[in-house]
Design an enzyme around this catalytic site. Structure first.
Site, PDB file in Angstrom:
ATOM      1  N   SER A   1       0.840  -1.207   0.000  1.00  0.00           N
ATOM      2  CA  SER A   1       0.000   0.000   0.000  1.00  0.00           C
ATOM      3  C   SER A   1       0.869   1.248   0.000  1.00  0.00           C
ATOM      4  O   SER A   1       0.581   2.226  -0.701  1.00  0.00           O
ATOM      5  CB  SER A   1      -0.903   0.015   1.237  1.00  0.00           C
ATOM      6  OG  SER A   1      -1.712  -1.129   1.251  1.00  0.00           O
TER       7      SER A   1
ATOM      8  N   ARG B   1      18.299  13.455   2.262  1.00  0.00           N
ATOM      9  CA  ARG B   1      19.467  12.702   2.751  1.00  0.00           C
ATOM     10  C   ARG B   1      19.787  11.456   1.927  1.00  0.00           C
ATOM     11  O   ARG B   1      20.951  11.075   1.826  1.00  0.00           O
ATOM     12  CB  ARG B   1      19.251  12.318   4.213  1.00  0.00           C
ATOM     13  CG  ARG B   1      20.567  11.887   4.839  1.00  0.00           C
ATOM     14  CD  ARG B   1      20.409  11.472   6.268  1.00  0.00           C
ATOM     15  NE  ARG B   1      19.907  12.537   7.124  1.00  0.00           N
ATOM     16  CZ  ARG B   1      19.652  12.362   8.417  1.00  0.00           C
ATOM     17  NH1 ARG B   1      19.831  11.182   8.969  1.00  0.00           N
ATOM     18  NH2 ARG B   1      19.196  13.353   9.144  1.00  0.00           N
TER      19      ARG B   1
ATOM     20  N   HIS C   1       2.046 -13.667   0.378  1.00  0.00           N
ATOM     21  CA  HIS C   1       2.368 -13.268  -0.995  1.00  0.00           C
ATOM     22  C   HIS C   1       3.560 -14.103  -1.497  1.00  0.00           C
ATOM     23  O   HIS C   1       4.125 -14.901  -0.761  1.00  0.00           O
ATOM     24  CB  HIS C   1       2.671 -11.768  -1.050  1.00  0.00           C
ATOM     25  CG  HIS C   1       1.427 -10.925  -0.978  1.00  0.00           C
ATOM     26  ND1 HIS C   1       1.120  -9.956  -1.905  1.00  0.00           N
ATOM     27  CD2 HIS C   1       0.397 -10.926  -0.100  1.00  0.00           C
ATOM     28  CE1 HIS C   1      -0.027  -9.391  -1.592  1.00  0.00           C
ATOM     29  NE2 HIS C   1      -0.485  -9.956  -0.499  1.00  0.00           N
TER      30      HIS C   1
HETATM   31  C1  LIG Z   1      -3.495  -5.475  -5.849  1.00  0.00           C
HETATM   32  C2  LIG Z   1      -2.997  -5.086  -4.486  1.00  0.00           C
HETATM   33  N1  LIG Z   1      -2.474  -3.864  -4.300  1.00  0.00           N
HETATM   34  C3  LIG Z   1      -1.992  -3.470  -3.106  1.00  0.00           C
HETATM   35  C4  LIG Z   1      -2.020  -4.313  -2.013  1.00  0.00           C
HETATM   36  C5  LIG Z   1      -1.511  -3.826  -0.696  1.00  0.00           C
HETATM   37  O1  LIG Z   1      -0.410  -4.537  -0.232  1.00  0.00           O
HETATM   38  P1  LIG Z   1      -0.067  -4.541   1.329  1.00  0.00           P
HETATM   39  O2  LIG Z   1      -1.020  -5.472   1.981  1.00  0.00           O
HETATM   40  O3  LIG Z   1       1.340  -5.008   1.384  1.00  0.00           O
HETATM   41  O4  LIG Z   1      -0.226  -3.147   1.821  1.00  0.00           O
HETATM   42  C6  LIG Z   1      -2.565  -5.594  -2.140  1.00  0.00           C
HETATM   43  C7  LIG Z   1      -2.610  -6.507  -0.985  1.00  0.00           C
HETATM   44  O5  LIG Z   1      -2.641  -7.672  -1.076  1.00  0.00           O
HETATM   45  C8  LIG Z   1      -3.073  -5.987  -3.406  1.00  0.00           C
HETATM   46  O6  LIG Z   1      -3.632  -7.187  -3.567  1.00  0.00           O
END
Ligand SMILES: Cc1ncc(COP(=O)(O)O)c(C=O)c1O
Length: 389
Positions: A56, A218, A187
Protein backbone atom coordinates in the site's frame (compact mmCIF):
# COMPACT_ATOMS: atom_id res chain seq x y z
CA UNK A 1 -6.99 -26.25 8.95
CA UNK A 2 -7.12 -28.85 6.17
CA UNK A 3 -6.80 -26.32 3.32
CA UNK A 4 -5.38 -23.00 4.52
CA UNK A 5 -5.94 -19.68 2.83
CA UNK A 6 -2.37 -18.65 3.65
CA UNK A 7 0.69 -20.59 4.78
CA UNK A 8 4.18 -19.67 5.95
CA UNK A 9 7.04 -20.09 3.48
CA UNK A 10 9.75 -19.43 6.04
CA UNK A 11 12.38 -21.88 7.18
CA UNK A 12 15.69 -21.89 9.06
CA UNK A 13 17.30 -19.42 6.62
CA UNK A 14 14.78 -16.68 7.38
CA UNK A 15 15.31 -17.21 11.15
CA UNK A 16 19.06 -16.96 10.70
CA UNK A 17 18.70 -13.81 8.59
CA UNK A 18 16.60 -12.17 11.33
CA UNK A 19 19.10 -13.07 14.04
CA UNK A 20 21.99 -11.76 11.94
CA UNK A 21 20.27 -8.38 11.73
CA UNK A 22 19.70 -8.29 15.48
CA UNK A 23 23.35 -9.16 16.10
CA UNK A 24 24.50 -6.47 13.67
CA UNK A 25 23.02 -3.67 15.80
CA UNK A 26 21.59 -1.91 12.71
CA UNK A 27 17.86 -2.54 12.48
CA UNK A 28 16.55 0.55 10.65
CA UNK A 29 16.87 1.01 6.88
CA UNK A 30 20.47 0.41 5.80
CA UNK A 31 22.72 -1.89 3.78
CA UNK A 32 20.37 -4.87 3.65
CA UNK A 33 17.56 -2.74 2.28
CA UNK A 34 19.93 -1.42 -0.41
CA UNK A 35 21.07 -4.98 -1.25
CA UNK A 36 17.49 -6.27 -1.50
CA UNK A 37 16.45 -3.31 -3.68
CA UNK A 38 19.33 -4.01 -6.03
CA UNK A 39 18.70 -7.76 -6.20
CA UNK A 40 14.94 -7.37 -6.68
CA UNK A 41 15.35 -4.77 -9.44
CA UNK A 42 17.92 -7.00 -11.18
CA UNK A 43 15.59 -10.02 -10.96
CA UNK A 44 13.03 -7.97 -12.90
CA UNK A 45 15.52 -6.46 -15.33
CA UNK A 46 14.82 -2.96 -14.00
CA UNK A 47 17.17 -0.15 -13.05
CA UNK A 48 15.95 0.93 -9.61
CA UNK A 49 14.10 -0.51 -6.62
CA UNK A 50 12.80 1.47 -3.65
CA UNK A 51 11.67 -0.66 -0.72
CA UNK A 52 8.93 0.53 1.64
CA UNK A 53 6.98 -0.92 4.54
CA UNK A 54 4.02 -2.33 2.53
CA UNK A 55 2.51 -2.71 -0.92
CA UNK A 56 0.00 0.00 0.00
CA UNK A 57 2.86 2.38 0.81
CA UNK A 58 4.47 1.44 -2.51
CA UNK A 59 1.29 2.54 -4.30
CA UNK A 60 1.14 5.73 -2.22
CA UNK A 61 4.69 6.91 -2.93
CA UNK A 62 4.41 5.90 -6.59
CA UNK A 63 1.32 8.04 -7.19
CA UNK A 64 2.86 10.85 -5.10
CA UNK A 65 5.98 10.67 -7.30
CA UNK A 66 3.91 11.08 -10.48
CA UNK A 67 2.28 14.14 -8.88
CA UNK A 68 5.68 15.68 -8.10
CA UNK A 69 7.44 15.14 -11.41
CA UNK A 70 9.00 18.33 -12.75
CA UNK A 71 7.63 17.89 -16.27
CA UNK A 72 4.02 16.83 -16.82
CA UNK A 73 3.07 16.00 -13.22
CA UNK A 74 -0.31 14.42 -12.53
CA UNK A 75 -2.61 17.16 -11.30
CA UNK A 76 -5.86 17.38 -9.33
CA UNK A 77 -8.83 16.56 -11.56
CA UNK A 78 -6.78 14.47 -14.00
CA UNK A 79 -8.37 11.17 -14.92
CA UNK A 80 -6.94 7.72 -14.35
CA UNK A 81 -8.25 4.52 -15.94
CA UNK A 82 -8.57 1.68 -13.40
CA UNK A 83 -10.03 -1.84 -13.35
CA UNK A 84 -13.20 -2.47 -11.32
CA UNK A 85 -11.54 -5.22 -9.27
CA UNK A 86 -8.44 -4.53 -7.24
CA UNK A 87 -7.39 -4.03 -3.65
CA UNK A 88 -8.63 -0.87 -1.87
CA UNK A 89 -5.17 0.66 -1.63
CA UNK A 90 -4.70 0.49 -5.39
CA UNK A 91 -7.32 3.25 -5.49
CA UNK A 92 -6.90 5.24 -2.25
CA UNK A 93 -3.72 7.12 -3.26
CA UNK A 94 -5.47 8.27 -6.45
CA UNK A 95 -8.30 9.71 -4.35
CA UNK A 96 -5.85 11.21 -1.87
CA UNK A 97 -4.07 13.06 -4.68
CA UNK A 98 -7.32 14.48 -6.10
CA UNK A 99 -7.47 12.32 -9.22
CA UNK A 100 -10.67 11.17 -10.86
CA UNK A 101 -11.11 7.44 -11.48
CA UNK A 102 -12.62 5.91 -14.63
CA UNK A 103 -13.58 2.32 -13.80
CA UNK A 104 -13.45 -0.30 -16.56
CA UNK A 105 -15.08 -3.72 -16.15
CA UNK A 106 -13.01 -6.89 -15.95
CA UNK A 107 -13.05 -10.01 -18.13
CA UNK A 108 -14.82 -12.77 -16.25
CA UNK A 109 -12.29 -15.43 -17.14
CA UNK A 110 -8.95 -13.61 -16.66
CA UNK A 111 -10.34 -11.30 -13.92
CA UNK A 112 -8.21 -8.49 -15.37
CA UNK A 113 -9.25 -5.24 -17.02
CA UNK A 114 -11.18 -5.65 -20.27
CA UNK A 115 -8.78 -3.83 -22.59
CA UNK A 116 -11.30 -3.86 -25.44
CA UNK A 117 -12.86 -0.91 -23.59
CA UNK A 118 -9.71 1.20 -23.28
CA UNK A 119 -10.46 3.53 -26.20
CA UNK A 120 -13.90 4.24 -24.75
CA UNK A 121 -12.34 4.99 -21.39
CA UNK A 122 -10.15 7.73 -22.87
CA UNK A 123 -11.20 11.39 -22.48
CA UNK A 124 -9.24 14.63 -23.01
CA UNK A 125 -8.46 14.59 -19.26
CA UNK A 126 -7.02 11.05 -19.15
CA UNK A 127 -3.43 11.13 -17.90
CA UNK A 128 -2.70 7.65 -16.57
CA UNK A 129 -3.71 4.02 -16.56
CA UNK A 130 -3.34 1.60 -13.67
CA UNK A 131 -2.79 -2.04 -14.64
CA UNK A 132 -3.43 -4.69 -12.00
CA UNK A 133 -2.60 -8.36 -12.50
CA UNK A 134 -5.09 -10.23 -10.35
CA UNK A 135 -3.92 -13.14 -8.16
CA UNK A 136 -0.86 -14.03 -10.21
CA UNK A 137 -2.42 -13.74 -13.66
CA UNK A 138 -0.76 -11.08 -15.85
CA UNK A 139 -3.14 -8.37 -17.09
CA UNK A 140 -2.73 -7.42 -20.78
CA UNK A 141 0.28 -5.32 -19.73
CA UNK A 142 1.69 -5.23 -23.27
CA UNK A 143 -1.58 -3.80 -24.62
CA UNK A 144 -1.75 -1.28 -21.76
CA UNK A 145 1.85 -0.22 -22.36
CA UNK A 146 1.18 0.41 -26.05
CA UNK A 147 -2.06 2.25 -25.26
CA UNK A 148 -0.26 4.47 -22.74
CA UNK A 149 2.54 5.24 -25.21
CA UNK A 150 0.10 6.00 -28.01
CA UNK A 151 -1.82 8.51 -25.88
CA UNK A 152 1.01 9.96 -23.77
CA UNK A 153 -0.27 8.46 -20.50
CA UNK A 154 1.63 7.28 -17.46
CA UNK A 155 1.33 3.54 -16.93
CA UNK A 156 1.43 2.39 -13.32
CA UNK A 157 1.45 -1.34 -12.63
CA UNK A 158 0.11 -2.50 -9.29
CA UNK A 159 1.82 -5.87 -9.27
CA UNK A 160 1.24 -6.58 -5.58
CA UNK A 161 -0.54 -9.87 -6.34
CA UNK A 162 1.59 -11.15 -9.18
CA UNK A 163 5.32 -11.26 -8.46
CA UNK A 164 7.11 -13.70 -10.77
CA UNK A 165 4.28 -13.82 -13.33
CA UNK A 166 5.40 -13.52 -16.96
CA UNK A 167 3.99 -12.15 -20.17
CA UNK A 168 5.77 -12.65 -23.49
CA UNK A 169 8.96 -13.68 -21.67
CA UNK A 170 8.97 -10.52 -19.51
CA UNK A 171 8.23 -10.43 -15.79
CA UNK A 172 5.05 -8.69 -14.68
CA UNK A 173 6.22 -5.52 -12.99
CA UNK A 174 8.46 -4.85 -15.99
CA UNK A 175 5.96 -2.94 -18.11
CA UNK A 176 4.92 0.13 -16.11
CA UNK A 177 6.71 3.46 -15.70
CA UNK A 178 6.63 2.24 -12.12
CA UNK A 179 5.37 -1.01 -10.66
CA UNK A 180 4.56 -1.93 -7.07
CA UNK A 181 4.95 -5.17 -5.12
CA UNK A 182 3.72 -6.43 -1.75
CA UNK A 183 5.65 -8.77 0.53
CA UNK A 184 2.81 -9.30 3.00
CA UNK A 185 2.34 -12.73 4.59
CA UNK A 186 1.09 -15.26 2.00
CA UNK A 187 2.37 -13.27 -1.00
CA UNK A 188 4.96 -14.75 -3.38
CA UNK A 189 7.69 -13.30 -1.19
CA UNK A 190 6.78 -12.76 2.46
CA UNK A 191 8.72 -10.39 4.72
CA UNK A 192 5.93 -9.93 7.34
CA UNK A 193 5.05 -6.49 5.94
CA UNK A 194 6.92 -4.92 3.04
CA UNK A 195 6.69 -3.50 -0.45
CA UNK A 196 8.77 -2.23 -3.36
CA UNK A 197 8.50 0.14 -6.31
CA UNK A 198 10.52 -0.58 -9.44
CA UNK A 199 11.28 1.96 -12.15
CA UNK A 200 13.86 2.74 -14.85
CA UNK A 201 13.41 6.51 -14.53
CA UNK A 202 16.05 8.33 -12.49
CA UNK A 203 13.81 11.26 -11.52
CA UNK A 204 11.04 8.94 -10.32
CA UNK A 205 13.65 6.92 -8.45
CA UNK A 206 14.86 9.99 -6.56
CA UNK A 207 11.32 11.23 -5.90
CA UNK A 208 10.45 7.83 -4.43
CA UNK A 209 13.52 7.86 -2.16
CA UNK A 210 12.71 11.31 -0.83
CA UNK A 211 8.95 10.67 -0.44
CA UNK A 212 9.65 7.43 1.44
CA UNK A 213 11.63 9.25 4.12
CA UNK A 214 10.06 12.54 5.28
CA UNK A 215 10.53 14.28 1.92
CA UNK A 216 14.15 14.93 2.85
CA UNK A 217 17.25 14.97 0.68
CA UNK A 218 19.47 12.70 2.75
CA UNK A 219 19.01 9.57 0.64
CA UNK A 220 19.67 11.33 -2.67
CA UNK A 221 22.98 11.43 -4.52
CA UNK A 222 24.73 14.80 -4.95
CA UNK A 223 23.98 14.92 -8.68
CA UNK A 224 20.20 14.46 -8.30
CA UNK A 225 18.01 16.49 -10.64
CA UNK A 226 15.65 17.24 -7.73
CA UNK A 227 17.51 20.08 -5.94
CA UNK A 228 20.84 21.92 -5.57
CA UNK A 229 22.94 21.33 -2.50
CA UNK A 230 23.85 24.42 -0.45
CA UNK A 231 27.22 23.00 0.48
CA UNK A 232 26.59 23.10 4.24
CA UNK A 233 26.39 19.60 5.71
CA UNK A 234 24.66 21.01 8.78
CA UNK A 235 21.67 22.35 6.80
CA UNK A 236 21.67 19.54 4.27
CA UNK A 237 21.24 16.92 7.03
CA UNK A 238 17.69 18.17 7.72
CA UNK A 239 16.57 19.56 4.38
CA UNK A 240 13.00 18.91 3.24
CA UNK A 241 11.99 19.33 -0.41
CA UNK A 242 8.76 17.32 -0.73
CA UNK A 243 5.63 16.65 1.37
CA UNK A 244 6.76 13.09 2.08
CA UNK A 245 6.00 10.29 4.51
CA UNK A 246 7.88 7.91 6.71
CA UNK A 247 7.19 4.53 5.10
CA UNK A 248 10.72 3.14 5.41
CA UNK A 249 11.30 -0.61 5.66
CA UNK A 250 13.36 -2.35 8.33
CA UNK A 251 16.64 -4.17 7.86
CA UNK A 252 14.93 -7.33 9.15
CA UNK A 253 12.34 -7.27 6.38
CA UNK A 254 14.99 -6.72 3.72
CA UNK A 255 17.15 -9.53 5.11
CA UNK A 256 14.16 -11.89 4.89
CA UNK A 257 13.44 -10.58 1.40
CA UNK A 258 16.94 -11.51 0.24
CA UNK A 259 16.44 -15.09 1.43
CA UNK A 260 12.95 -15.33 -0.04
CA UNK A 261 14.06 -13.96 -3.40
CA UNK A 262 16.51 -16.84 -3.74
CA UNK A 263 13.70 -19.28 -3.04
CA UNK A 264 11.23 -17.55 -5.36
CA UNK A 265 11.86 -19.49 -8.62
CA UNK A 266 11.40 -22.85 -6.87
CA UNK A 267 8.33 -21.61 -5.00
CA UNK A 268 6.77 -20.35 -8.23
CA UNK A 269 7.52 -23.67 -9.96
CA UNK A 270 5.67 -25.54 -7.18
CA UNK A 271 2.75 -23.10 -7.28
CA UNK A 272 2.52 -23.72 -11.03
CA UNK A 273 2.51 -27.49 -10.46
CA UNK A 274 -0.44 -27.02 -8.12
CA UNK A 275 -2.10 -24.88 -10.77
CA UNK A 276 -1.80 -27.78 -13.21
CA UNK A 277 -3.50 -30.09 -10.68
CA UNK A 278 -6.25 -27.50 -10.14
CA UNK A 279 -6.81 -27.05 -13.87
CA UNK A 280 -6.93 -30.80 -14.46
CA UNK A 281 -9.88 -30.98 -12.05
CA UNK A 282 -11.80 -27.82 -12.94
CA UNK A 283 -10.95 -26.78 -16.49
CA UNK A 284 -13.82 -27.36 -18.91
CA UNK A 285 -16.40 -28.00 -16.18
CA UNK A 286 -19.27 -25.71 -17.21
CA UNK A 287 -20.36 -25.21 -13.60
CA UNK A 288 -17.26 -23.19 -12.76
CA UNK A 289 -15.38 -20.30 -14.33
CA UNK A 290 -11.73 -20.56 -13.38
CA UNK A 291 -9.01 -18.03 -14.17
CA UNK A 292 -7.74 -18.27 -17.75
CA UNK A 293 -4.00 -17.63 -17.88
CA UNK A 294 -2.76 -14.67 -19.88
CA UNK A 295 0.94 -15.45 -20.32
CA UNK A 296 2.33 -17.39 -17.35
CA UNK A 297 0.54 -16.97 -14.05
CA UNK A 298 2.49 -17.14 -10.81
CA UNK A 299 -0.71 -18.60 -9.30
CA UNK A 300 -1.12 -16.62 -6.10
CA UNK A 301 -4.42 -18.46 -5.52
CA UNK A 302 -7.12 -20.39 -7.37
CA UNK A 303 -10.33 -18.58 -8.25
CA UNK A 304 -13.72 -20.14 -8.86
CA UNK A 305 -16.83 -18.32 -10.04
CA UNK A 306 -20.05 -20.34 -9.75
CA UNK A 307 -22.00 -20.13 -12.98
CA UNK A 308 -24.77 -17.62 -12.08
CA UNK A 309 -27.12 -19.11 -14.72
CA UNK A 310 -27.37 -22.33 -12.73
CA UNK A 311 -28.86 -20.58 -9.69
CA UNK A 312 -26.63 -22.50 -7.31
CA UNK A 313 -27.26 -21.68 -3.65
CA UNK A 314 -24.09 -19.75 -2.84
CA UNK A 315 -24.59 -19.91 0.93
CA UNK A 316 -24.95 -23.69 0.76
CA UNK A 317 -21.67 -23.93 -1.16
CA UNK A 318 -19.90 -21.68 1.35
CA UNK A 319 -21.27 -23.71 4.27
CA UNK A 320 -20.02 -26.93 2.65
CA UNK A 321 -16.54 -25.42 2.20
CA UNK A 322 -16.48 -24.42 5.86
CA UNK A 323 -17.60 -27.91 6.90
CA UNK A 324 -14.77 -29.38 4.81
CA UNK A 325 -12.29 -27.09 6.59
CA UNK A 326 -11.39 -25.22 3.40
CA UNK A 327 -10.46 -21.52 3.72
CA UNK A 328 -11.84 -19.14 1.07
CA UNK A 329 -12.35 -15.42 0.49
CA UNK A 330 -13.92 -13.13 -2.09
CA UNK A 331 -11.73 -12.32 -5.09
CA UNK A 332 -9.46 -9.39 -4.15
CA UNK A 333 -12.32 -7.55 -2.43
CA UNK A 334 -14.70 -7.97 -5.38
CA UNK A 335 -16.19 -5.00 -7.23
CA UNK A 336 -14.63 -1.95 -5.57
CA UNK A 337 -17.62 0.19 -6.54
CA UNK A 338 -19.73 -1.80 -4.07
CA UNK A 339 -17.69 -0.82 -1.03
CA UNK A 340 -18.92 1.95 1.28
CA UNK A 341 -15.70 3.91 0.83
CA UNK A 342 -16.66 4.70 -2.78
CA UNK A 343 -18.73 7.63 -1.45
CA UNK A 344 -15.48 9.56 -0.95
CA UNK A 345 -14.39 9.12 -4.58
CA UNK A 346 -14.71 11.26 -7.68
CA UNK A 347 -15.33 8.61 -10.36
CA UNK A 348 -17.37 7.35 -13.22
CA UNK A 349 -17.65 4.07 -15.07
CA UNK A 350 -17.05 3.08 -18.67
CA UNK A 351 -20.34 1.41 -19.59
CA UNK A 352 -21.77 -1.23 -17.32
CA UNK A 353 -19.70 -2.97 -14.67
CA UNK A 354 -21.26 -6.39 -15.08
CA UNK A 355 -18.50 -8.99 -14.79
CA UNK A 356 -17.02 -7.47 -11.64
CA UNK A 357 -20.47 -7.84 -10.09
CA UNK A 358 -20.66 -11.51 -11.06
CA UNK A 359 -17.19 -12.14 -9.61
CA UNK A 360 -18.28 -10.25 -6.48
CA UNK A 361 -21.47 -12.24 -6.00
CA UNK A 362 -20.50 -15.72 -7.19
CA UNK A 363 -16.71 -15.81 -6.95
CA UNK A 364 -14.16 -16.79 -4.33
CA UNK A 365 -10.55 -17.92 -4.12
CA UNK A 366 -8.71 -20.62 -2.22
CA UNK A 367 -5.00 -20.56 -1.34
CA UNK A 368 -2.01 -21.84 -3.29
CA UNK A 369 1.17 -22.59 -1.40
CA UNK A 370 4.63 -23.77 -2.44
CA UNK A 371 4.08 -27.40 -1.47
CA UNK A 372 2.06 -30.19 -3.06
CA UNK A 373 -1.67 -29.42 -2.65
CA UNK A 374 -3.09 -32.43 -4.50
CA UNK A 375 -5.09 -33.72 -1.48
CA UNK A 376 -6.48 -30.25 -0.75
CA UNK A 377 -7.49 -29.57 -4.36
CA UNK A 378 -9.05 -33.04 -4.58
CA UNK A 379 -11.22 -32.37 -1.53
CA UNK A 380 -12.16 -28.93 -2.88
CA UNK A 381 -13.36 -30.50 -6.10
CA UNK A 382 -15.34 -33.20 -4.26
CA UNK A 383 -17.13 -30.58 -2.14
CA UNK A 384 -18.00 -28.36 -5.10
CA UNK A 385 -18.97 -31.28 -7.31
CA UNK A 386 -21.37 -32.47 -4.62
CA UNK A 387 -22.93 -29.09 -3.82
CA UNK A 388 -23.17 -27.67 -7.35
CA UNK A 389 -25.43 -30.22 -8.99
C1 LIG B 1 -3.50 -5.48 -5.85
C2 LIG B 1 -3.00 -5.09 -4.49
N1 LIG B 1 -2.47 -3.86 -4.30
C3 LIG B 1 -1.99 -3.47 -3.11
C4 LIG B 1 -2.02 -4.31 -2.01
C5 LIG B 1 -1.51 -3.83 -0.70
O1 LIG B 1 -0.41 -4.54 -0.23
P1 LIG B 1 -0.07 -4.54 1.33
O2 LIG B 1 -1.02 -5.47 1.98
O3 LIG B 1 1.34 -5.01 1.38
O4 LIG B 1 -0.23 -3.15 1.82
C6 LIG B 1 -2.57 -5.59 -2.14
C7 LIG B 1 -2.61 -6.51 -0.98
O5 LIG B 1 -2.64 -7.67 -1.08
C8 LIG B 1 -3.07 -5.99 -3.41
O6 LIG B 1 -3.63 -7.19 -3.57
Amino acid sequence: MFYELAASTWGEDERTAILDVLDSGRTTMGGRVAAFEEAFARYHGRQYGVMVNSGSSANLVAIAALCHKQARPLQRGDEVIVPAISWATTYHPLLQYGLKLRFVDIELDTLNMDCAQLERALTPRTRAIVGVSILGNPAPLDIMRRFADRHGLYFFEDNCESADAELGGRKAGGFGDMSSFSFFFSHHIATMEGGMVLTDDVELHHLLRSLRAHGWTRDLPADTPLYKRTGSDHFEAYRFILPGYNVRPLEITAAIGLVQLQKLPAMTAQRRENLAVFKAKFDGDPRFVIQRENGKSSAFAFTIILDPRRSVDRERVFAALRDADIGFRMITGGNFLRHDVIKYYDYDTVGEIRNADIAHDYGFFVGNHPHDLTPQITRLYEVLDRTCN
